[in-house]
Design a protein around this motif. Sequence first.
Motif, short mmCIF file in Angstrom:
data_model
loop_
_atom_site.label_atom_id
_atom_site.label_comp_id
_atom_site.label_asym_id
_atom_site.label_seq_id
_atom_site.Cartn_x
_atom_site.Cartn_y
_atom_site.Cartn_z
N VAL A 1 12.34 -68.94 15.96
CA VAL A 1 11.21 -68.18 16.50
C VAL A 1 10.74 -68.82 17.82
O VAL A 1 10.36 -68.12 18.75
CB VAL A 1 10.07 -68.09 15.45
CG1 VAL A 1 8.89 -67.29 15.98
CG2 VAL A 1 10.60 -67.45 14.17
N TRP A 2 10.83 -70.15 17.88
CA TRP A 2 10.45 -70.85 19.12
C TRP A 2 11.44 -70.50 20.24
O TRP A 2 11.02 -70.19 21.35
CB TRP A 2 10.42 -72.36 18.88
CG TRP A 2 10.24 -73.18 20.14
CD1 TRP A 2 11.14 -74.04 20.70
CD2 TRP A 2 9.10 -73.22 21.01
NE1 TRP A 2 10.64 -74.61 21.85
CE2 TRP A 2 9.37 -74.11 22.06
CE3 TRP A 2 7.85 -72.57 21.01
CZ2 TRP A 2 8.48 -74.38 23.09
CZ3 TRP A 2 6.96 -72.84 22.04
CH2 TRP A 2 7.27 -73.74 23.07
N ARG A 3 12.72 -70.52 19.96
CA ARG A 3 13.73 -70.23 21.00
C ARG A 3 13.53 -68.82 21.56
O ARG A 3 13.69 -68.58 22.75
CB ARG A 3 15.15 -70.38 20.43
CG ARG A 3 15.67 -71.82 20.50
CD ARG A 3 17.17 -71.87 20.36
NE ARG A 3 17.61 -71.42 19.05
CZ ARG A 3 17.77 -72.22 17.99
NH1 ARG A 3 17.54 -73.50 18.10
NH2 ARG A 3 18.16 -71.74 16.85
N ARG A 4 13.16 -67.91 20.68
CA ARG A 4 12.94 -66.53 21.14
C ARG A 4 11.70 -66.46 22.03
O ARG A 4 11.65 -65.69 22.98
CB ARG A 4 12.78 -65.61 19.93
CG ARG A 4 13.73 -64.47 19.98
CD ARG A 4 13.80 -63.62 18.77
NE ARG A 4 12.63 -63.48 17.97
CZ ARG A 4 12.62 -63.63 16.64
NH1 ARG A 4 13.72 -63.90 15.99
NH2 ARG A 4 11.50 -63.48 15.97
N PHE A 5 10.71 -67.29 21.74
CA PHE A 5 9.51 -67.32 22.59
C PHE A 5 9.87 -67.90 23.96
O PHE A 5 9.45 -67.36 25.00
CB PHE A 5 8.40 -68.14 21.93
CG PHE A 5 7.14 -68.14 22.74
CD1 PHE A 5 6.34 -67.00 22.83
CD2 PHE A 5 6.74 -69.27 23.43
CE1 PHE A 5 5.19 -66.98 23.61
CE2 PHE A 5 5.59 -69.27 24.21
CZ PHE A 5 4.81 -68.12 24.30
N VAL A 6 10.64 -68.96 23.98
CA VAL A 6 11.05 -69.57 25.25
C VAL A 6 11.84 -68.56 26.08
O VAL A 6 11.67 -68.47 27.30
CB VAL A 6 11.86 -70.87 24.99
CG1 VAL A 6 12.50 -71.39 26.27
CG2 VAL A 6 10.96 -71.94 24.39
N ALA A 7 12.67 -67.77 25.42
CA ALA A 7 13.45 -66.74 26.13
C ALA A 7 12.51 -65.70 26.75
O ALA A 7 12.77 -65.18 27.84
CB ALA A 7 14.44 -66.08 25.18
N ALA A 8 11.41 -65.42 26.07
CA ALA A 8 10.44 -64.46 26.63
C ALA A 8 9.72 -65.06 27.84
O ALA A 8 9.35 -64.33 28.77
CB ALA A 8 9.43 -64.06 25.55
N LEU A 9 9.54 -66.39 27.82
CA LEU A 9 8.90 -67.06 28.96
C LEU A 9 9.84 -67.11 30.17
O LEU A 9 9.45 -66.80 31.29
CB LEU A 9 8.52 -68.51 28.61
CG LEU A 9 7.39 -68.76 27.62
CD1 LEU A 9 7.24 -70.26 27.38
CD2 LEU A 9 6.06 -68.20 28.13
N ASP A 10 11.07 -67.54 29.88
CA ASP A 10 12.04 -67.73 30.96
C ASP A 10 12.79 -66.42 31.21
O ASP A 10 14.01 -66.33 31.03
CB ASP A 10 13.01 -68.86 30.60
CG ASP A 10 12.30 -70.19 30.46
OD1 ASP A 10 11.24 -70.37 31.10
OD2 ASP A 10 12.77 -71.04 29.69
N ASN A 11 12.03 -65.44 31.62
CA ASN A 11 12.54 -64.09 31.71
C ASN A 11 12.23 -63.55 33.11
O ASN A 11 11.15 -63.81 33.63
CB ASN A 11 11.78 -63.27 30.65
CG ASN A 11 12.30 -61.89 30.49
OD1 ASN A 11 12.31 -61.12 31.45
ND2 ASN A 11 12.73 -61.55 29.31
N ASP A 12 13.17 -62.83 33.67
CA ASP A 12 12.99 -62.32 35.04
C ASP A 12 11.76 -61.41 35.17
O ASP A 12 11.23 -61.22 36.26
CB ASP A 12 14.23 -61.54 35.48
CG ASP A 12 15.40 -62.47 35.71
OD1 ASP A 12 15.15 -63.69 35.83
OD2 ASP A 12 16.56 -61.99 35.76
N ALA A 13 11.33 -60.87 34.04
CA ALA A 13 10.16 -59.97 34.08
C ALA A 13 8.89 -60.73 34.48
O ALA A 13 7.91 -60.12 34.91
CB ALA A 13 9.97 -59.30 32.73
N ILE A 14 8.92 -62.05 34.32
CA ILE A 14 7.76 -62.87 34.70
C ILE A 14 8.06 -63.53 36.04
O ILE A 14 8.89 -64.44 36.12
CB ILE A 14 7.46 -63.94 33.63
CG1 ILE A 14 7.20 -63.25 32.29
CG2 ILE A 14 6.27 -64.78 34.03
CD1 ILE A 14 7.14 -64.21 31.13
N GLY A 15 7.43 -63.05 37.07
CA GLY A 15 7.70 -63.56 38.42
C GLY A 15 7.20 -64.97 38.60
O GLY A 15 6.23 -65.39 37.94
#
Length: 196
Positions: A153-167
Amino acid sequence: MITATLERPQLSARLKLETNAQHERMHQLMEYGAPFSSPEAYTRFVAAQYLFQRDIEHLFKNAAVQKAVSDLHVRGRLEASLADLKDLGAEVPQDRLASADVAMPEALGWLYVSEGSTLGAAFLFKEAQASLGFSAAFGARNLAAYPEGRATVWRRFVAALDNDAIGNEQHDAIIAGANAAYDRFGELLTRYFGQA
Ligand code: HEM
């Protein structure tokens, strides 16, 4: 490529590095409060956890937060904290909602602090079991792993952070949000445990 990485560090790496002193402070406050020394001290910790989780889950209702983190339904420990308070025979604490004015992108920083705390909670959960006899079914639900497991669940959260959608231009605000969330949890731990 190394240059590119240095010029544009990932958000998750910046969060970890730049809020490290805040995390250290949490350790100090927890050490001072010794939540596993007695059921009373532990109950004070759960009260702080409950109020913090209430701040966090308030943000789950925000459509922009839902868009940024698509699996909010598996996250959060408000219900677990409330059930633990009931197990412990404790009153439900009342307080202002600290996240009432928090929006994206700062909200992601708040979620980072809550989700990251599920990692350290693995140790706290073991202590709650060993020292106080609590479990995922009684008293220590708020420290138990999510059903899918902490790391997944943590890895999935990190993937949401390190995402191109967040400039990149949003990163500073997210770090400020994480600092505000740490400040809030620090305020709660100080209230329930005293000044370390
Ligand atoms: C005595 C209490 C605590 C201990 C022993 C502890 C321990 C840890 C450990 C070992 C990790 C790293 C896990 C890993 O990398 O696999 C971690 C991560 C983290 N903890 Fe704690 N923690 C404690 C309290 C807290 C509190 C109270 C908060 C916030 C409310 C918190 C927030 C975080 C965050 C955000 C991370 C993720 C760091 C990152 O990788 O970016 N911790 N903790």
